[in-house]
Scaffold this motif. Sequence first.
Motif, PDB file in Angstrom:
ATOM      1  N   GLY A  44       0.878  -1.333  -0.162  1.00 49.40           N
ATOM      2  CA  GLY A  44      -0.191   0.069  -0.009  1.00 49.40           C
ATOM      3  C   GLY A  44       0.799   1.307   0.166  1.00 49.40           C
ATOM      4  O   GLY A  44       0.480   2.298  -0.545  1.00 49.40           O
ATOM      5  N   LEU A  45       1.987   1.218   0.610  1.00 48.74           N
ATOM      6  CA  LEU A  45       2.835   2.454   0.558  1.00 48.74           C
ATOM      7  C   LEU A  45       4.291   1.882   1.104  1.00 48.74           C
ATOM      8  O   LEU A  45       4.553   1.037   1.990  1.00 48.74           O
ATOM      9  CB  LEU A  45       2.548   3.278   1.738  1.00 48.74           C
ATOM     10  CG  LEU A  45       3.312   4.758   2.118  1.00 48.74           C
ATOM     11  CD1 LEU A  45       3.146   5.417   0.964  1.00 48.74           C
ATOM     12  CD2 LEU A  45       2.888   5.264   3.229  1.00 48.74           C
ATOM     13  N   ALA A  46       5.152   2.254   0.253  1.00 45.31           N
ATOM     14  CA  ALA A  46       6.378   1.753   0.205  1.00 45.31           C
ATOM     15  C   ALA A  46       7.432   3.043   1.105  1.00 45.31           C
ATOM     16  O   ALA A  46       7.329   4.305   0.461  1.00 45.31           O
ATOM     17  CB  ALA A  46       7.429   1.491  -0.876  1.00 45.31           C
ATOM     18  N   LEU A  47       8.205   2.700   2.078  1.00 45.70           N
ATOM     19  CA  LEU A  47       8.955   3.790   2.661  1.00 45.70           C
ATOM     20  C   LEU A  47      10.413   3.574   2.300  1.00 45.70           C
ATOM     21  O   LEU A  47      10.884   2.529   2.554  1.00 45.70           O
ATOM     22  CB  LEU A  47       8.846   3.700   4.322  1.00 45.70           C
ATOM     23  CG  LEU A  47       7.393   3.700   4.595  1.00 45.70           C
ATOM     24  CD1 LEU A  47       7.407   3.464   6.192  1.00 45.70           C
ATOM     25  CD2 LEU A  47       6.568   4.846   4.270  1.00 45.70           C
ATOM     26  N   PHE A  88      12.442   9.396   2.653  1.00 45.79           N
ATOM     27  CA  PHE A  88      13.145  10.120   3.846  1.00 45.79           C
ATOM     28  C   PHE A  88      14.672  10.440   3.532  1.00 45.79           C
ATOM     29  O   PHE A  88      15.444   9.593   3.385  1.00 45.79           O
ATOM     30  CB  PHE A  88      12.989   9.089   5.061  1.00 45.79           C
ATOM     31  CG  PHE A  88      11.515   8.675   5.501  1.00 45.79           C
ATOM     32  CD1 PHE A  88      11.131   9.383   6.451  1.00 45.79           C
ATOM     33  CD2 PHE A  88      10.924   7.780   4.869  1.00 45.79           C
ATOM     34  CE1 PHE A  88       9.721   9.291   6.968  1.00 45.79           C
ATOM     35  CE2 PHE A  88       9.717   7.310   5.342  1.00 45.79           C
ATOM     36  CZ  PHE A  88       9.004   8.007   6.211  1.00 45.79           C
ATOM     37  N   SER A  89      14.813  11.940   3.662  1.00 48.00           N
ATOM     38  CA  SER A  89      15.993  12.257   3.495  1.00 48.00           C
ATOM     39  C   SER A  89      16.251  13.716   3.781  1.00 48.00           C
ATOM     40  O   SER A  89      15.332  14.407   3.627  1.00 48.00           O
ATOM     41  CB  SER A  89      16.595  12.214   1.835  1.00 48.00           C
ATOM     42  OG  SER A  89      17.669  12.687   1.581  1.00 48.00           O
ATOM     43  N   VAL A 107      11.159   8.832  12.384  1.00 47.82           N
ATOM     44  CA  VAL A 107      10.459   8.102  13.340  1.00 47.82           C
ATOM     45  C   VAL A 107       8.833   8.557  13.625  1.00 47.82           C
ATOM     46  O   VAL A 107       7.919   7.745  13.800  1.00 47.82           O
ATOM     47  CB  VAL A 107      11.168   7.729  14.582  1.00 47.82           C
ATOM     48  CG1 VAL A 107      10.076   7.159  15.620  1.00 47.82           C
ATOM     49  CG2 VAL A 107      12.337   6.927  14.486  1.00 47.82           C
ATOM     50  N   THR A 108       8.626   9.858  13.687  1.00 51.23           N
ATOM     51  CA  THR A 108       7.423  10.286  13.933  1.00 51.23           C
ATOM     52  C   THR A 108       6.717  10.314  12.518  1.00 51.23           C
ATOM     53  O   THR A 108       5.391  10.030  12.937  1.00 51.23           O
ATOM     54  CB  THR A 108       7.692  12.145  14.236  1.00 51.23           C
ATOM     55  OG1 THR A 108       8.481  12.363  15.514  1.00 51.23           O
ATOM     56  CG2 THR A 108       6.518  12.939  14.365  1.00 51.23           C
ATOM     57  N   GLU A 109       7.063  10.465  11.572  1.00 53.40           N
ATOM     58  CA  GLU A 109       6.237  10.273  10.431  1.00 53.40           C
ATOM     59  C   GLU A 109       5.920   8.818  10.267  1.00 53.40           C
ATOM     60  O   GLU A 109       4.654   8.563   9.560  1.00 53.40           O
ATOM     61  CB  GLU A 109       7.168  10.827   9.015  1.00 53.40           C
ATOM     62  CG  GLU A 109       6.434  10.895   7.733  1.00 53.40           C
ATOM     63  CD  GLU A 109       5.033  11.304   7.693  1.00 53.40           C
ATOM     64  OE1 GLU A 109       4.374  11.372   6.808  1.00 53.40           O
ATOM     65  OE2 GLU A 109       4.791  12.338   8.656  1.00 53.40           O
ATOM     66  N   ALA A 132      13.440   2.746  12.465  1.00 52.20           N
ATOM     67  CA  ALA A 132      12.001   2.415  12.789  1.00 52.20           C
ATOM     68  C   ALA A 132      12.145   1.051  13.567  1.00 52.20           C
ATOM     69  O   ALA A 132      11.409   0.799  14.674  1.00 52.20           O
ATOM     70  CB  ALA A 132      11.383   1.807  11.528  1.00 52.20           C
ATOM     71  N   MET A 133      13.206   0.327  13.570  1.00 43.51           N
ATOM     72  CA  MET A 133      13.580  -0.977  14.348  1.00 43.51           C
ATOM     73  C   MET A 133      13.999  -0.387  15.724  1.00 43.51           C
ATOM     74  O   MET A 133      13.130  -1.087  16.844  1.00 43.51           O
ATOM     75  CB  MET A 133      14.937  -1.792  13.889  1.00 43.51           C
ATOM     76  CG  MET A 133      15.053  -3.022  14.399  1.00 43.51           C
ATOM     77  SD  MET A 133      16.447  -4.073  13.580  1.00 43.51           S
ATOM     78  CE  MET A 133      16.298  -3.754  11.803  1.00 43.51           C
ATOM     79  N   ARG A 134      14.612   0.519  16.059  1.00 48.03           N
ATOM     80  CA  ARG A 134      15.157   0.890  17.310  1.00 48.03           C
ATOM     81  C   ARG A 134      13.818   1.613  18.180  1.00 48.03           C
ATOM     82  O   ARG A 134      13.498   1.451  19.316  1.00 48.03           O
ATOM     83  CB  ARG A 134      16.115   1.999  17.293  1.00 48.03           C
ATOM     84  CG  ARG A 134      17.507   1.389  17.237  1.00 48.03           C
ATOM     85  CD  ARG A 134      18.584   2.357  17.416  1.00 48.03           C
ATOM     86  NE  ARG A 134      18.682   3.451  16.567  1.00 48.03           N
ATOM     87  CZ  ARG A 134      19.142   3.546  15.351  1.00 48.03           C
ATOM     88  NH1 ARG A 134      19.615   2.386  14.879  1.00 48.03           N
ATOM     89  NH2 ARG A 134      19.187   4.310  14.411  1.00 48.03           N
TER      90      ARG A 134
END
Length: 187
Positions: A44-47, A88-89, A107-109, A132-134
């Motif tokens: 649905g969405l790739a980050l 993300f950059s 992380v917030t996003e 994201a893991m942390r």
Amino acid sequence: MRKLTYAMNVSLDGHVAAPADDLGWSVPSDELFQWWSDRVGATGLALYGRRLWEAMSSHWPTADQQPGVTAAHVEYARRWRDMPKVVFSSTISAVDGNARLVTGDAVTEIARLKAEDGGPMDIGGATLAAAAMRAGLIDEYVLLTAPVLVGSGTRFFTALDDWVDLTLVETRTFPDGVLLTRYETRD
């Protein structure tokens, strides 16, 4: 709430890329390539982190127009272009295609995106996935482990402050000895 999955090709010694971002060891079989294509079609969405975005966006937007392209590559290119993406950059100023750029706190996003309704999300790029893991945001880990030792490079997993308990939910062997292992996080 959306499910967030971290899925990548990985060497047996835990790397997603060899030194100098060399990915030559991870060329997929036709069956594995189709698995990745189906996954892109269902996302649905790739980050994306910047480095993975730059690699993917330099090839897939026009991959279906290259001489001698296979039907599988045409399908993947179409699916990849159609899939919504967030990049993300803090070092690039624009992205194109079906993507939008986030320059603020990843992380917030990611937490905000997870809280939305919508299809499953995939996260790609070891640095972005590490954040994201942390933060405990990843719900599923999918490792496509190739039978190769690359010695050093970019690692799939980051150092963590706490254990993350996982449940094995799927295994599958692909040609050339690539082993898929899929784990879900336990609450």
